[in-house]
Design a protein around this motif. Structure first.
Motif, PDB file in Angstrom:
ATOM      1  N   ARG A 151      25.478 -22.854  16.213  1.00 37.40           N
ATOM      2  CA  ARG A 151      25.548 -24.304  16.167  1.00 37.40           C
ATOM      3  C   ARG A 151      25.176 -24.752  14.767  1.00 37.40           C
ATOM      4  NH1 ARG A 151      22.890 -29.013  16.309  1.00 37.40           N
ATOM      5  NH2 ARG A 151      23.760 -30.707  17.598  1.00 37.40           N
ATOM      6  N   GLU A 152      26.127 -25.367  14.102  1.00 38.64           N
ATOM      7  CA  GLU A 152      25.937 -25.808  12.722  1.00 38.64           C
ATOM      8  C   GLU A 152      25.394 -24.680  11.852  1.00 38.64           C
ATOM      9  OE1 GLU A 152      23.487 -29.287  13.035  1.00 38.64           O
ATOM     10  OE2 GLU A 152      25.190 -30.573  13.576  1.00 38.64           O
ATOM     11  N   GLY A 153      25.955 -23.488  12.045  1.00 40.20           N
ATOM     12  CA  GLY A 153      25.617 -22.340  11.218  1.00 40.20           C
ATOM     13  C   GLY A 153      24.413 -21.541  11.659  1.00 40.20           C
ATOM     14  N   ARG A 154      23.671 -22.034  12.648  1.00 44.26           N
ATOM     15  CA  ARG A 154      22.497 -21.317  13.132  1.00 44.26           C
ATOM     16  C   ARG A 154      22.800 -20.696  14.482  1.00 44.26           C
ATOM     17  NH1 ARG A 154      17.116 -24.832  12.622  1.00 44.26           N
ATOM     18  NH2 ARG A 154      16.307 -22.768  13.189  1.00 44.26           N
ATOM     19  N   GLU A 155      22.497 -19.386  14.593  1.00 47.53           N
ATOM     20  CA  GLU A 155      22.819 -18.706  15.833  1.00 47.53           C
ATOM     21  C   GLU A 155      21.909 -19.180  16.962  1.00 47.53           C
ATOM     22  OE1 GLU A 155      23.953 -14.270  17.535  1.00 47.53           O
ATOM     23  OE2 GLU A 155      23.151 -14.485  15.505  1.00 47.53           O
ATOM     24  N   VAL A 156      22.514 -19.329  18.142  1.00 48.12           N
ATOM     25  CA  VAL A 156      21.801 -19.783  19.333  1.00 48.12           C
ATOM     26  C   VAL A 156      21.815 -18.656  20.356  1.00 48.12           C
ATOM     27  CG1 VAL A 156      21.710 -21.491  21.173  1.00 48.12           C
ATOM     28  CG2 VAL A 156      22.529 -22.155  18.902  1.00 48.12           C
TER      29      VAL A 156
END
Length: 239
Positions: A151-156
């Motif tokens: 999400r927006e470049g950050r892994e979830v």
């Protein structure tokens, strides 16, 4: 033949469930305590775990949490405590579904078959490489093959069933998916299935993916029908 780990400390119920599972052709291993369940799971690598919540030593919630940290094995929890908190907690810890005691053996067997059928289907898709897409929908980037989400470049980090639900909604983005359709496609349930299970997993996705989970903009509820994954500029790219 699928192997099922049955974790139940009530001798009579354990014997009854085991008899019915073996009559259906499953290989069944049993444990009557939490520590033994984790040892059996590590050794036997079962295809499905049926997990009672009320256990001596480590309870079912603790076992579920540790199993989910190590494996994506489907987990069906059994609980005699018919409260919303217990059901939600089990699902949030990574269980795929639950049954409240007392339950019919017919329903238990149906849910076992559905979970195993869904697991086999996912394994076939992965082996065939039939879904190598990377989907980009609004702020989300979903790698269907590697089962990873950003999400927006950050892994979830998503639980296995949360990912399956998100992937299905993503493949059908901008379309309303009926609740019955989602239970059938993600859990494999043709006749059984609890809409509360679906609602808990949607809630979990919103908590992890939405700016404001109380006012979701990605995963919309279409009241009385189901859910829709939407974005202003949805797109999909193939690697």
């Amino acid at each position: 033949m699928p192997t099922i780990l049955l974790v139940e400390d009530d001798d009579t119920l354990q014997a009854t469930i085991r008899y019915n599972l073996e009559r259906e052709g499953y290989s069944v291993i049993v444990a009557d305590a939490g520590e033994a369940a984790l040892e059996q799971a590590a050794f036997a690598r079962p295809d499905l775990v049926i997990l009672d919540i009320m256990l001596p030593g480590l309870d079912g919630f603790q076992v579920c949490r540790q199993l989910r940290e190590q494996s994506t094995v489907p987990i069906l929890i059994l609980t005699a405590r018919d409260t919303e908190v217990d059901r939600v907690l089990g699902l949030e810890l990574g269980a795929d579904d639950y049954l409240t005691k007392p339950f019919s053996m017919r329903e238990l067997l149906a849910r076992v078959k559905a979970l195993l059928r869904r697991r086999e289907l996912l394994a076939r898709e992965l082996a065939a490489g039939s879904s190598p897409d990377i989907l980009e929908i609004g702020p989300l980037r979903i790698d269907l093959e590697q089962r990873r989400v950003w999400r927006e470049g950050r892994e979830v980090a998503l639980k296995p069933r949360e990912f399956d639900l998100l992937a299905y909604l993503a493949r059908h983005r901008e379309r309303v998916c009926r609740s019955e359709e989602l239970l059938r496609a993600v859990w494999g349930y043709d006749t059984f299935g609890d809409f509360r299970t679906l609602a808990v997993h949607v809630h979990g996705l919103r908590e992890k993916l939405e700016d404001d989970p109380r006012r979701p903009r990605l995963i919309e509820t279409v009241r009385g029908i189901g859910y829709r994954l939407t974005a202003r500029s949805p797109q999909a790219t193939r690697r």
